[in-house]
Design a protein around this motif. Structure first.
Motif, PDB file in Angstrom:
ATOM      1  N   THR A  65       3.716   9.981  -7.726  1.00  0.00           N
ATOM      2  CA  THR A  65       4.855  10.356  -8.578  1.00  0.00           C
ATOM      3  C   THR A  65       4.691   9.975 -10.046  1.00  0.00           C
ATOM      4  N   GLU A  66       3.632   9.222 -10.364  1.00  0.00           N
ATOM      5  CA  GLU A  66       3.389   8.809 -11.746  1.00  0.00           C
ATOM      6  C   GLU A  66       1.933   9.088 -12.087  1.00  0.00           C
ATOM      7  N   ALA A 103       0.828  -1.209   0.000  1.00  0.00           N
ATOM      8  CA  ALA A 103       0.000   0.000   0.000  1.00  0.00           C
ATOM      9  C   ALA A 103       0.864   1.262   0.000  1.00  0.00           C
ATOM     10  N   TYR A 104       1.875   1.278   0.840  1.00  0.00           N
ATOM     11  CA  TYR A 104       2.790   2.427   0.919  1.00  0.00           C
ATOM     12  C   TYR A 104       3.419   2.689  -0.451  1.00  0.00           C
ATOM     13  N   ILE A 105       3.877   1.634  -1.090  1.00  0.00           N
ATOM     14  CA  ILE A 105       4.484   1.777  -2.418  1.00  0.00           C
ATOM     15  C   ILE A 105       3.441   2.255  -3.425  1.00  0.00           C
ATOM     16  N   ARG A 106       2.228   1.770  -3.317  1.00  0.00           N
ATOM     17  CA  ARG A 106       1.161   2.210  -4.221  1.00  0.00           C
ATOM     18  C   ARG A 106       0.901   3.705  -4.068  1.00  0.00           C
ATOM     19  N   PHE A 107       0.916   4.202  -2.846  1.00  0.00           N
ATOM     20  CA  PHE A 107       0.754   5.641  -2.640  1.00  0.00           C
ATOM     21  C   PHE A 107       1.904   6.410  -3.283  1.00  0.00           C
ATOM     22  N   ALA A 140      -5.972  17.527  -3.246  1.00  0.00           N
ATOM     23  CA  ALA A 140      -5.948  17.105  -4.657  1.00  0.00           C
ATOM     24  C   ALA A 140      -5.136  15.829  -4.850  1.00  0.00           C
ATOM     25  N   ASP A 141      -4.143  15.614  -3.996  1.00  0.00           N
ATOM     26  CA  ASP A 141      -3.325  14.403  -4.107  1.00  0.00           C
ATOM     27  C   ASP A 141      -4.169  13.147  -3.922  1.00  0.00           C
ATOM     28  N   PHE A 142      -5.192  13.233  -3.086  1.00  0.00           N
ATOM     29  CA  PHE A 142      -6.026  12.064  -2.818  1.00  0.00           C
ATOM     30  C   PHE A 142      -6.918  11.705  -4.006  1.00  0.00           C
TER      31      PHE A 142
END
Length: 174
Positions: free
Chosen positions: A82-83, A73-77, A131-133
């Motif tokens: 970033t992509e 999950a952390y990596i998915r965030f 907006a990031d969410f």
């Protein structure tokens, strides 16, 4: 009778959360390591090797699964931040739960891993702007998901697996 597979109910996906809901879910994620530690406190090795339900994982497998899942999950965030709508990698959690490290590693190792991981993850979550969410990832099985939806999923996920342990303790009188 409640379904022992879903002691806190099934996950209900929402693509957009309010700021208050986000704060509450981030707080929920922040306390998972402490609640997990409390949930297994005092359990014997034999109790940890007990299945939380017939056909389910052992409590030990549940403890090791949570940091495995939350690391993903952390990596998915991080990928989502970033992509542009990256396609993330799914993994076979049932097969991961059968690997040697799940059976041979002391649960305290996974608790330590969970604490360190959640420290980093919660710092990242608290740094995010509204907006990031709404940024998206693409899950090969679940399709496109906002980071709000991913946040909701993992707030539920920690609560869900801790309840597997606490409900097993309750049923067994531990």
């Amino acid at each position: 009778m409640n379904d022992p597979r879903y002691p806190v109910g099934q996950f209900e996906r929402r693509e957009e959360l309010t700021p208050a809901e986000r704060r509450a879910m981030i707080e929920e994620i922040s306390v998972v390591p402490m609640r997990m530690r409390d949930a297994i406190s005092g359990l014997t090795p034999a109790q940890l090797d007990t299945r939380y339900r017939e056909g389910g994982w052992t409590l030990r497998q549940v403890v090791h699964h949570v940091p495995d899942s939350h690391l993903n999950a952390y990596i998915r965030f991080k990928l989502g931040l970033t992509e542009d709508a990256p396609t993330i990698k799914a993994y076979d959690e049932a097969r991961w739960a059968e690997l040697a490290d799940t059976h041979e590693t002391p649960v305290k190792t996974s608790l330590t891993m969970l604490e360190a991981l959640h420290d980093r993850w919660v710092r990242l979550l608290k740094s995010m702007k509204p907006a990031d969410f709404q940024r998206k990832i693409t899950h090969p099985e679940n399709g496109e998901m906002t980071l709000d939806a991913v946040l909701g999923l993992y707030a539920w996920h920690g609560r869900h697996h801790i309840a597997h342990i606490t409900s097993a303790r309750e049923r067994n009188g531990w």
